[in-house]
Design an enzyme around this catalytic site. Sequence first.
Site, short mmCIF file in Angstrom:
data_model
loop_
_atom_site.label_atom_id
_atom_site.label_comp_id
_atom_site.label_asym_id
_atom_site.label_seq_id
_atom_site.Cartn_x
_atom_site.Cartn_y
_atom_site.Cartn_z
N HIS A 95 -38.82 5.87 70.86
CA HIS A 95 -38.38 6.73 71.49
C HIS A 95 -36.96 7.08 71.24
O HIS A 95 -35.94 6.65 71.38
CB HIS A 95 -38.25 6.43 73.20
CG HIS A 95 -39.62 6.19 73.94
ND1 HIS A 95 -39.89 5.36 74.94
CD2 HIS A 95 -40.64 7.11 73.69
CE1 HIS A 95 -41.21 5.42 75.10
NE2 HIS A 95 -41.76 6.48 74.51
N GLU B 43 -33.33 6.61 72.74
CA GLU B 43 -32.83 5.35 73.28
C GLU B 43 -31.94 4.57 72.05
O GLU B 43 -32.62 3.83 71.62
CB GLU B 43 -34.19 4.51 73.60
CG GLU B 43 -34.87 5.07 74.88
CD GLU B 43 -36.29 4.84 75.41
OE1 GLU B 43 -36.84 3.56 74.48
OE2 GLU B 43 -36.97 5.28 75.92
N HIS C 262 -36.80 -0.99 73.55
CA HIS C 262 -36.62 0.47 74.51
C HIS C 262 -35.28 0.09 75.11
O HIS C 262 -34.69 -0.98 75.24
CB HIS C 262 -37.82 0.74 75.40
CG HIS C 262 -39.16 0.72 74.55
ND1 HIS C 262 -39.59 2.39 74.81
CD2 HIS C 262 -39.89 0.34 73.91
CE1 HIS C 262 -40.73 2.33 73.92
NE2 HIS C 262 -40.91 1.21 73.34
N GLU D 39 -37.07 -3.43 77.71
CA GLU D 39 -36.02 -2.45 78.37
C GLU D 39 -34.76 -2.92 78.34
O GLU D 39 -34.38 -3.75 79.11
CB GLU D 39 -36.46 -1.97 79.57
CG GLU D 39 -37.92 -1.38 79.62
CD GLU D 39 -38.18 0.09 79.22
OE1 GLU D 39 -36.94 0.51 78.38
OE2 GLU D 39 -39.22 0.75 79.41
O1 0X9 Z 1 -42.42 4.67 79.34
C1 0X9 Z 1 -42.38 3.78 78.46
O2 0X9 Z 1 -43.00 4.15 77.32
C2 0X9 Z 1 -41.41 2.66 78.32
N1 0X9 Z 1 -40.38 2.84 79.24
S1 0X9 Z 1 -38.99 3.84 78.67
O3 0X9 Z 1 -38.26 4.40 79.59
N2 0X9 Z 1 -38.32 3.07 77.58
O4 0X9 Z 1 -39.87 5.12 77.96
C3 0X9 Z 1 -42.32 1.48 79.08
C4 0X9 Z 1 -43.47 1.47 79.19
C5 0X9 Z 1 -44.21 1.28 77.61
N3 0X9 Z 1 -45.49 1.15 77.98
C6 0X9 Z 1 -46.66 0.48 77.37
N4 0X9 Z 1 -46.15 -0.20 76.20
N5 0X9 Z 1 -47.80 0.73 77.51
ZN ZN Z 2 -38.59 3.82 75.55
#
Ligand code: 0X9
Ligand code: ZN
Length: 453
Positions: free
Chosen positions: A209, A212, A335, A410
């Site tokens: 992402h 981040e 992340h 995270e």
């Molecule tokens: O939404 C996401 O992809 C992740 N959170 S973020 O705020 N960094 O974007 C967490 C979820 C990750 N989902 C999977 N690995 N399935």
């Molecule tokens: Zn992310």
Amino acid sequence: MGNKIINMPAARIGTQWLVILCVAMAASGTNLDSGICPVAGDSGCRGNPPDQARYDNYRIYNVEFENQEQIELFQKLEEQSDSLTFIGHAREVGQKLSILVAAHRVADIADLLKTYKVKHRVLTYNFQEKIDRNLAEVQPESIDASQLDWQHFFHLKTIYEWLDKMVEKYPNRVTVLDMGSSTQGNAIKGVKLTSNANNKAIFIESGIHAREWISPAAATYIINQLLTSQDPKVQQLAQDYNWIIFPCVNPDGYKYTFEHDRMWRKNRQLFGTCRGVDLNRNYPDHWNSTGSSSDPTRYDFAGPSAGSELETKRLIDFIRANAGKEQIKTYIALHSYSQMLMFPYGYTKERVSNYDDLQEFGKKASAAIKAESGRDYVSGSLFETIYPSSGGSMDWAHSEAGIPIAYTFELRGPPDSQDLFILPAVEIQPTASEAFTAIRAIVEAAAEKGYYK
Ligand code: 0X9
Ligand code: ZN
């Protein structure tokens, strides 16, 4: 827009165009009378501001849902508007959600919150201030990569040059890896730190992402620690395992956050009028089944098909080619934000076969962070901890590539952060250290359980 156009007689430009031109000129501060650009700039007409998204007077609201009506209200709002950036979707009673509200929607949203008696706090009144402070913490792209540190943020070019420098400095231990190019032709570069060809390997994926920024920064921190730390425990870890680390698996998106929009998340693939696939929804594992979108304008767009994106393909090909050969037993995706240590699955509440072990290692890792910095990191399965989401790299790595230890971290700040993804640079070092501490705790606990035999 150049001076030539500005000097054209009004009659030769259509009325519609003239209006657009005047509005654009007024907005950019161009002097209509003299036709001279007031300030020397770097794009288009000298004097025009750069093509950069701005968030002046955007507010961050943190809302808490107390009933179904409020949830439906926010689901509708998210559907209807691109001037509200949701950090997650409205799903359940008791849930707290942060929303970045565009300046022109502030009155409207404040009214709705009052009308529907939604519990809320304003976390930030002018998001652009956070961004400005953050951009001042970026070192220029021209800086020598030997100056890379963990008190500033760095451009992709500097990070990649720093990887090359590590190879020059430690030729027997470090090799550069290249997965191939991204959608826009940037390299997806990483390093392998080898102590012994027979070691089991740990894979770290960073920067999927774009916004981040702490994620690539934590990756370079970990590489540096593994190569230079005098701590005997770290040296042991560098001895006992090989480490494969890719600081920036979404290079196009990362570059875009520096040049055009600090809040960009996805890759930069074009879909007619808009761009970007959420690469962490694009993996071919229960693709687009929950917590993702089929709409390319959305932040969690899963892509036109499973594994459609070049970046996804590169990573899949790399893991397929190397999971067995390099004995990759651990997959960590970095992340931000929310301070969570999560394991599969993301797409279902069903439990993985080694759920109890992953739960135990996660708890040990969050206890290790607590002991180090006092910060609270919640651990648990991704579905239960953050929100349901499918097509993530971690689920794919665990289910399809058969990597038993898989986590998505995270990192800082807390779930109600006033900064969202804009972590102040003073927090890079402690945050990256927490990430490394958690990885070490997981690896040590998994070793005790025989995962690396
Ligand atoms: O939404 C996401 O992809 C992740 N959170 S973020 O705020 N960094 O974007 C967490 C979820 C990750 N989902 C999977 N690995 N399935
Ligand atoms: Zn992310």
